[in-house]
Design an enzyme around this catalytic site. Structure first.
Site, PDB file in Angstrom:
ATOM      1  N   ARG A 151      89.227  26.406  48.194  1.00  0.00           N
ATOM      2  CA  ARG A 151      88.762  25.061  47.835  1.00  0.00           C
ATOM      3  C   ARG A 151      87.568  24.744  48.719  1.00  0.00           C
ATOM      4  NH1 ARG A 151      92.193  19.535  46.912  1.00  0.00           N
ATOM      5  NH2 ARG A 151      92.644  20.765  45.047  1.00  0.00           N
ATOM      6  N   CYS A 178      95.113  14.074  37.339  1.00  0.00           N
ATOM      7  CA  CYS A 178      95.380  15.220  38.226  1.00  0.00           C
ATOM      8  C   CYS A 178      96.027  14.801  39.537  1.00  0.00           C
ATOM      9  CB  CYS A 178      94.085  15.984  38.493  1.00  0.00           C
ATOM     10  SG  CYS A 178      92.817  14.991  39.326  1.00  0.00           S
ATOM     11  N   ASP A 187      90.441  10.429  36.206  1.00  0.00           N
ATOM     12  CA  ASP A 187      90.417  11.046  37.535  1.00  0.00           C
ATOM     13  C   ASP A 187      89.833  10.002  38.486  1.00  0.00           C
ATOM     14  OD1 ASP A 187      90.322  12.831  39.678  1.00  0.00           O
ATOM     15  OD2 ASP A 187      88.821  14.171  38.777  1.00  0.00           O
ATOM     16  N   ARG A 212     101.412  22.540  37.903  1.00  0.00           N
ATOM     17  CA  ARG A 212     100.489  23.292  38.753  1.00  0.00           C
ATOM     18  C   ARG A 212     101.182  24.539  39.290  1.00  0.00           C
ATOM     19  NH1 ARG A 212      96.228  20.898  41.146  1.00  0.00           N
ATOM     20  NH2 ARG A 212      95.767  23.076  41.602  1.00  0.00           N
ATOM     21  N   HIS A 242      87.738  22.827  38.422  1.00  0.00           N
ATOM     22  CA  HIS A 242      89.128  22.871  38.920  1.00  0.00           C
ATOM     23  C   HIS A 242      89.972  23.547  37.833  1.00  0.00           C
ATOM     24  CE1 HIS A 242      92.437  22.065  41.412  1.00  0.00           C
ATOM     25  NE2 HIS A 242      92.523  20.750  41.347  1.00  0.00           N
ATOM     26  N   GLN A 263      93.881  23.201  37.641  1.00  0.00           N
ATOM     27  CA  GLN A 263      94.318  21.883  37.148  1.00  0.00           C
ATOM     28  C   GLN A 263      94.250  21.828  35.625  1.00  0.00           C
ATOM     29  OE1 GLN A 263      95.351  19.047  39.096  1.00  0.00           O
ATOM     30  NE2 GLN A 263      96.065  18.546  37.056  1.00  0.00           N
TER      31      GLN A 263
HETATM   32  N1   CP Z   1      95.298  17.647  41.708  1.00  0.00           N
HETATM   33  C1   CP Z   1      95.011  18.250  42.867  1.00  0.00           C
HETATM   34  O1   CP Z   1      94.282  19.265  42.934  1.00  0.00           O
HETATM   35  O2   CP Z   1      95.620  17.692  43.962  1.00  0.00           O
HETATM   36  P1   CP Z   1      95.371  18.083  45.473  1.00  0.00           P
HETATM   37  O3   CP Z   1      93.994  17.607  45.858  1.00  0.00           O
HETATM   38  O4   CP Z   1      96.462  17.340  46.214  1.00  0.00           O
HETATM   39  O5   CP Z   1      95.493  19.567  45.636  1.00  0.00           O
HETATM   40  N1  NVA Z   2      87.838  15.028  41.148  1.00  0.00           N
HETATM   41  C1  NVA Z   2      88.738  15.006  42.271  1.00  0.00           C
HETATM   42  C2  NVA Z   2      89.950  15.853  42.004  1.00  0.00           C
HETATM   43  C3  NVA Z   2      90.976  15.844  43.085  1.00  0.00           C
HETATM   44  C4  NVA Z   2      92.115  16.764  42.802  1.00  0.00           C
HETATM   45  C5  NVA Z   2      88.011  15.488  43.513  1.00  0.00           C
HETATM   46  O1  NVA Z   2      87.233  16.436  43.423  1.00  0.00           O
HETATM   47  O2  NVA Z   2      88.214  14.889  44.590  1.00  0.00           O
END
Ligand code: CP
Ligand code: NVA
Length: 294
Positions: free
Chosen positions: A107, A253, A213, A281, A134, A137
């Site tokens: 990430r 998400c 989101d 997930r 993502h 997700q």
């Molecule tokens: N939805 C999601 O990716 O959550 P986190 O940021 O908690 O991993």
């Molecule tokens: N769009 C959000 C998703 C978090 C899981 C972000 O990137 O922070």
């Protein structure tokens, strides 16, 4: 244990588009199977590195649990504890880690950094969220849709608000599985490759799946106040839900900000499938790891 429909052995998953439609289908089918066989150890002895440069609750824990339940182990790679933090190159790090680990979930911010990892590593690199995508997700979202409706064919998805990384990834997977997605967002917040409308009511009318989101994704905090102002008309509230298909479900998400992008009555209401979505997930990532490492 059934024979796998196909293998993704050695592949990287950097974007949703890295999975062909039949491959995305295979992930969903295996995920459904693994959901009924939670402790089936299909990857004994395998190790998954987890390198996270942004916070995470669901992704980090579900990946760690996924590899453990499959009979392997997760190794947390804290960026500030690696020699990377003292200037060792990404390429050297990736080369060495490839000789210990079987895959790495990453990430980070830039999609280009993920691509650098994939280039330098000889093991699968999985996108655990970047600024652009993502994909894990999106797979959990379509599994949830399929569980709720029994199909994905010809369903309509309405995305509301910021056209985020999740929106970019979901648009691709949804299209691959025969769904149509429309995003309602203001100018400057458009996703990639998804049809856009300005009026949220137009997007949700008759839609089967309503998705939103956060209005301030990780790394976008500097202009949070402007984002809240710009996105205000796109809050997912009960009035919008009332325009959708009577059986419509709501996805998010998470983490959610009740009162911003979604009203609490919708997030916690009868149409919400967000907790099932969050659980999924785990199951899609187990399926993905199994297909990548078998
Ligand atoms: N939805 C999601 O990716 O959550 P986190 O940021 O908690 O991993
Ligand atoms: N769009 C959000 C998703 C978090 C899981 C972000 O990137 O922070």
């Amino acid at each position: 244990m059934t024979t796998l429909a196909l293998s993704l052995s050695g592949r990287d998953v950097l974007r949703s588009a890295d999975l062909a439609p039949a491959e995305a289908e295979a992930v969903l089918e295996l995920a459904a199977e693994l959901k009924l066989d939670r402790y089936g150890q299909r990857l004994p002895g395998r190790t998954l590195g987890l390198l996270f440069k942004k916070p995470s609750t669901r992704t980090r824990v579900s990946f760690a649990v996924a590899i453990a339940q499959l009979g392997g182990a997760a190794v947390l790679l804290q960026p500030d504890e690696l020699q990377l933090s003292r200037g060792e190159s990404l390429a050297d790090t990736a080369r060495v880690l490839s000789s210990y680990l079987d895959a790495i979930a990453i990430r980070t911010f830039e999609q280009a950094e993920l691509e650098e990892w994939a280039e330098a590593a000889s093991i699968p690199i999985v996108n655990a969220l970047t600024d652009e995508e993502h994909p894990c997700q999106a797979l959990a979202d379509v599994l949830t849709i399929r569980e709720r409706f029994g199909t994905t064919d010809r369903l309509r998805i309405a995305w509301l608000g910021d056209g985020t990384n999740v929106c970019n990834s979901l648009g691709v997977v949804a299209g691959a599985l025969g769904m149509r997605m429309v995003a309602a967002c203001p100018a400057g917040y458009e996703p990639r490759g998804v049809d856009v409308v300005r009026d949220p009511r137009e997007a949700v009318a008759g839609a089967h799946v309503l998705v939103t989101d956060t209005w301030t994704s990780m790394g976008r905090e500097a202009d949070a106040a402007k984002r809240l102002r710009d996105l205000e008309p796109y809050r997912l509230g009960e009035q919008l839900v009332g325009l959708a298909d009577p059986d419509a479900i709501v996805l998010h998400c998470l983490p959610a900000h009740a009162g911003e992008e979604i009203d609490a009555s919708v997030l916690y209401g009868p149409r919400s499938a967000v907790w099932q979505e969050a659980e999924n997930r785990l199951h899609v990532q187990k399926a993905l790891l199994t297909l990548l490492l078998s």
